[in-house]
Design a protein around this motif. Structure first.
Motif, PDB file in Angstrom:
ATOM      1  N   VAL A   1      11.679  -1.436  13.323  1.00 32.87           N
ATOM      2  CA  VAL A   1      12.530  -1.696  12.157  1.00 32.87           C
ATOM      3  C   VAL A   1      11.940  -1.129  10.868  1.00 32.87           C
ATOM      4  N   THR A   2      10.626  -0.894  10.851  1.00 32.34           N
ATOM      5  CA  THR A   2       9.964  -0.334   9.676  1.00 32.34           C
ATOM      6  C   THR A   2       8.900   0.645  10.147  1.00 32.34           C
ATOM      7  N   ALA A   3       8.816   1.818   9.515  1.00 30.06           N
ATOM      8  CA  ALA A   3       7.783   2.781   9.906  1.00 30.06           C
ATOM      9  C   ALA A   3       7.478   3.734   8.764  1.00 30.06           C
ATOM     10  N   VAL A   4       6.229   4.192   8.750  1.00 33.05           N
ATOM     11  CA  VAL A   4       5.777   5.200   7.793  1.00 33.05           C
ATOM     12  C   VAL A   4       4.896   6.199   8.534  1.00 33.05           C
ATOM     13  N   GLY A   5       5.175   7.469   8.333  1.00 32.72           N
ATOM     14  CA  GLY A   5       4.387   8.520   8.957  1.00 32.72           C
ATOM     15  C   GLY A   5       3.495   9.218   7.946  1.00 32.72           C
ATOM     16  N   ALA A   6       2.236   9.400   8.295  1.00 30.73           N
ATOM     17  CA  ALA A   6       1.300  10.138   7.450  1.00 30.73           C
ATOM     18  C   ALA A   6       0.256  10.753   8.379  1.00 30.73           C
ATOM     19  N   GLY A   7      -0.994  10.227   8.350  1.00 28.05           N
ATOM     20  CA  GLY A   7      -2.020  10.726   9.236  1.00 28.05           C
ATOM     21  C   GLY A   7      -3.105  11.462   8.468  1.00 28.05           C
ATOM     22  N   PRO A   8      -4.103  11.922   9.180  1.00 32.12           N
ATOM     23  CA  PRO A   8      -4.235  11.917  10.632  1.00 32.12           C
ATOM     24  C   PRO A   8      -4.690  10.570  11.190  1.00 32.12           C
ATOM     25  N   ARG A   9      -4.658  10.487  12.523  1.00 33.75           N
ATOM     26  CA  ARG A   9      -5.168   9.315  13.227  1.00 33.75           C
ATOM     27  C   ARG A   9      -6.670   9.242  13.006  1.00 33.75           C
ATOM     28  N   LEU A  10      -7.179   8.043  12.781  1.00 33.01           N
ATOM     29  CA  LEU A  10      -8.602   7.841  12.523  1.00 33.01           C
ATOM     30  C   LEU A  10      -9.307   7.129  13.677  1.00 33.01           C
TER      31      LEU A  10
ATOM     32  N   ILE B   1       0.853  -1.182   0.000  1.00 33.19           N
ATOM     33  CA  ILE B   1       0.000   0.000   0.000  1.00 33.19           C
ATOM     34  C   ILE B   1       0.887   1.230   0.000  1.00 33.19           C
ATOM     35  N   ASN B   2       0.435   2.295  -0.646  1.00 34.46           N
ATOM     36  CA  ASN B   2       1.218   3.530  -0.657  1.00 34.46           C
ATOM     37  C   ASN B   2       1.391   4.062   0.764  1.00 34.46           C
ATOM     38  N   GLY B   3       2.448   4.852   0.985  1.00 30.23           N
ATOM     39  CA  GLY B   3       2.789   5.254   2.342  1.00 30.23           C
ATOM     40  C   GLY B   3       2.664   6.730   2.659  1.00 30.23           C
ATOM     41  N   ALA B   4       3.799   7.384   2.905  1.00 28.60           N
ATOM     42  CA  ALA B   4       3.824   8.769   3.374  1.00 28.60           C
ATOM     43  C   ALA B   4       3.530   9.759   2.256  1.00 28.60           C
ATOM     44  N   PHE B   5       3.005  10.917   2.648  1.00 28.69           N
ATOM     45  CA  PHE B   5       2.852  12.028   1.713  1.00 28.69           C
ATOM     46  C   PHE B   5       4.220  12.416   1.159  1.00 28.69           C
TER      47      PHE B   5
ATOM     48  N   TYR C   1       4.877  15.891  11.919  1.00 27.48           N
ATOM     49  CA  TYR C   1       3.450  16.044  12.143  1.00 27.48           C
ATOM     50  C   TYR C   1       2.772  14.690  11.930  1.00 27.48           C
ATOM     51  N   GLY C   2       1.458  14.652  12.148  1.00 27.27           N
ATOM     52  CA  GLY C   2       0.683  13.462  11.809  1.00 27.27           C
ATOM     53  C   GLY C   2       0.872  12.296  12.748  1.00 27.27           C
ATOM     54  N   THR C   3       0.647  11.102  12.202  1.00 26.01           N
ATOM     55  CA  THR C   3       0.693   9.840  12.944  1.00 26.01           C
ATOM     56  C   THR C   3       1.598   8.869  12.201  1.00 26.01           C
ATOM     57  N   THR C   4       2.257   8.001  12.942  1.00 26.21           N
ATOM     58  CA  THR C   4       3.187   7.039  12.351  1.00 26.21           C
ATOM     59  C   THR C   4       2.823   5.630  12.787  1.00 26.21           C
ATOM     60  N   ILE C   5       2.900   4.684  11.850  1.00 21.93           N
ATOM     61  CA  ILE C   5       2.782   3.270  12.185  1.00 21.93           C
ATOM     62  C   ILE C   5       4.170   2.653  12.104  1.00 21.93           C
ATOM     63  N   GLY C   6       4.515   1.868  13.113  1.00 24.06           N
ATOM     64  CA  GLY C   6       5.812   1.219  13.147  1.00 24.06           C
ATOM     65  C   GLY C   6       5.671  -0.272  13.412  1.00 24.06           C
ATOM     66  N   PHE C   7       6.667  -1.038  12.976  1.00 21.08           N
ATOM     67  CA  PHE C   7       6.649  -2.492  13.147  1.00 21.08           C
ATOM     68  C   PHE C   7       7.933  -2.947  13.827  1.00 21.08           C
TER      69      PHE C   7
END
Length: 368
Positions: free
Chosen positions: A260-269, A96-100, A126-132
């Motif tokens: 080890v892996t993360a992408v930041g975008a957002g906002p939190r939903l 899936i596409n990631g960060a702006f 800014y925004g929210t990040t998901i990390g693994f």
């Protein structure tokens, strides 16, 4: 004689069957059991009704523990590439596409946090990040960074330093300090400012930046505008130390060192199963995020720890949050959308990107 022999044979056969049944029972009890089928990545289409309107949502369910990494266009920060090409290059089973990122002229630099193979490749603010984590456990948080350090001369005298950005092109006329690592490519990508090259913790070069080379075993600090004077504390041969601290929106340190892996975008939903949406508080001002309806991409952490990837057409952010909650998300966030919205699984593109992309989350047993 025949009758006696027949009875003996029947008795032996019954005994054999009884012993076999006991053996199977013992084998099962000690755990030598048939292997369970490994959970698979699955795609589906869901109809979700929100506010009197029914949305068609394309989803991909990714089991917890599935290897995941960040797919960079041309394996560099600041480049773009076709979604299908990134999927192929990283051997993705789902993506899936990631960060702006800047998709409207100029350098295609991302805006959110990017972490791959445990390395921070770009800072978001800014925004929210998901990390693994390495075991596939997913985390979701507001995420900020503090990169500081000290430079020490041969007499033991030390001075502090800091960097504001990582692996991006400074705005024209900006006064800033930026760190460039090999994830940017072989060169910093622009000219101007003062470049300080550090290899294995030592300053090896100091020069006017002429699109300086980035060492494979080090990094480059570039000082621009009024921050050029901060480069005065660096001299060839000096020792350099650095410290990276992860912080939340309130400035408190948070334990993301093992991500080890993360992408930041957002906002939190969605937060803990409830809709939680405050785009302005996360730093968003664009009407495309605040009020408009558009194609959306998002990612959710489900109650069982699995991950749900999803795309939808023509939803406002408020509708998108309600959709994610309806899909059962425990935590959920928005990813880049519009023409960037893209989804892949099962060997085919489920949502086609309308432009080349900067970065993609890729999942699968052979991602690399």
């Amino acid at each position: 004689m025949r009758s006696g022999s027949g009875n003996h044979t029947l008795t032996w056969f019954k005994g054999f069957i009884t012993a076999l049944a006991v053996l199977l029972a013992v084998t099962w009890s000690v755990g030598i059991q048939p292997a369970e089928a490994k959970a698979a990545i699955k795609s589906s289409v869901s109809k979700v009704k929100v506010g009197g309107r029914t949305f068609t949502v394309q989803t991909v369910s990714v089991p917890k523990g599935t290897p995941v990494t960040l797919g960079l266009a041309k394996r560099q920060v600041g480049q773009t590439e076709a979604f299908t090409s990134i999927v192929k290059n990283y051997h993705a089973e789902a993506a899936i596409n990631g960060a702006f990122f800047n998709a409207y002229g100029g350098p295609a630099d991302p805006y959110g946090t990017l972490i791959l193979q445990g390395r921070v490749a770009h800072f978001g603010g800014y925004g929210t990040t998901i990390g693994f984590l390495k075991d596939g456990t997913a985390l979701m948080s507001s995420l900020y960074h503090s990169l500081t350090g000290k430079v020490t001369d041969d007499k033991g005298n030390s001075l502090g330093w800091y960097a504001v950005f990582m692996n991006r092109t400074p705005a024209d006329g900006a006064s800033t300090i930026i760190k460039y690592t090999p994830d940017r490519g072989s060169r910093v990508g622009f000219t101007g400012g003062i470049a300080v090259t550090i290899v294995n913790g030592k300053v090896t070069k100091k020069e006017v930046n002429a699109n300086s080379l980035i060492p494979k075993d080090g990094y480059v600090l570039v000082f621009t505008g009024t921050e050029k004077k901060s480069s005065d504390r660096f001299h060839v041969g000096n020792s350099v130390e650095e410290k990276l601290v992860y912080k939340d929106a309130k400035g408190n340190s948070i334990p993301w060192e093992n991500v080890v892996t993360a992408v930041g975008a957002g906002p939190r939903l969605v937060h803990d199963g409830r809709v939680e949406l405050n785009a302005k508080a996360e730093g968003f001002n664009d009407p495309k995020i605040l009020t408009s309806a558009a194609a959306r991409s998002g990612i959710a952490i489900m109650p069982d720890g699995s991950v749900l990837l999803a795309t939808v057409q023509g939803a406002t952010m408020q509708q998108w949050a309600a959709i994610m909650k309806a899909l059962g998300a425990k935590q959920a966030m928005n990813l880049d959308g519009g023409a960037s919205s893209a989804l892949y699984a099962g060997g085919k593109v489920l949502t086609q990107a309308g432009r080349p992309l900067s970065n993609v989350l890729v999942f699968g047993s052979n991602v690399k």
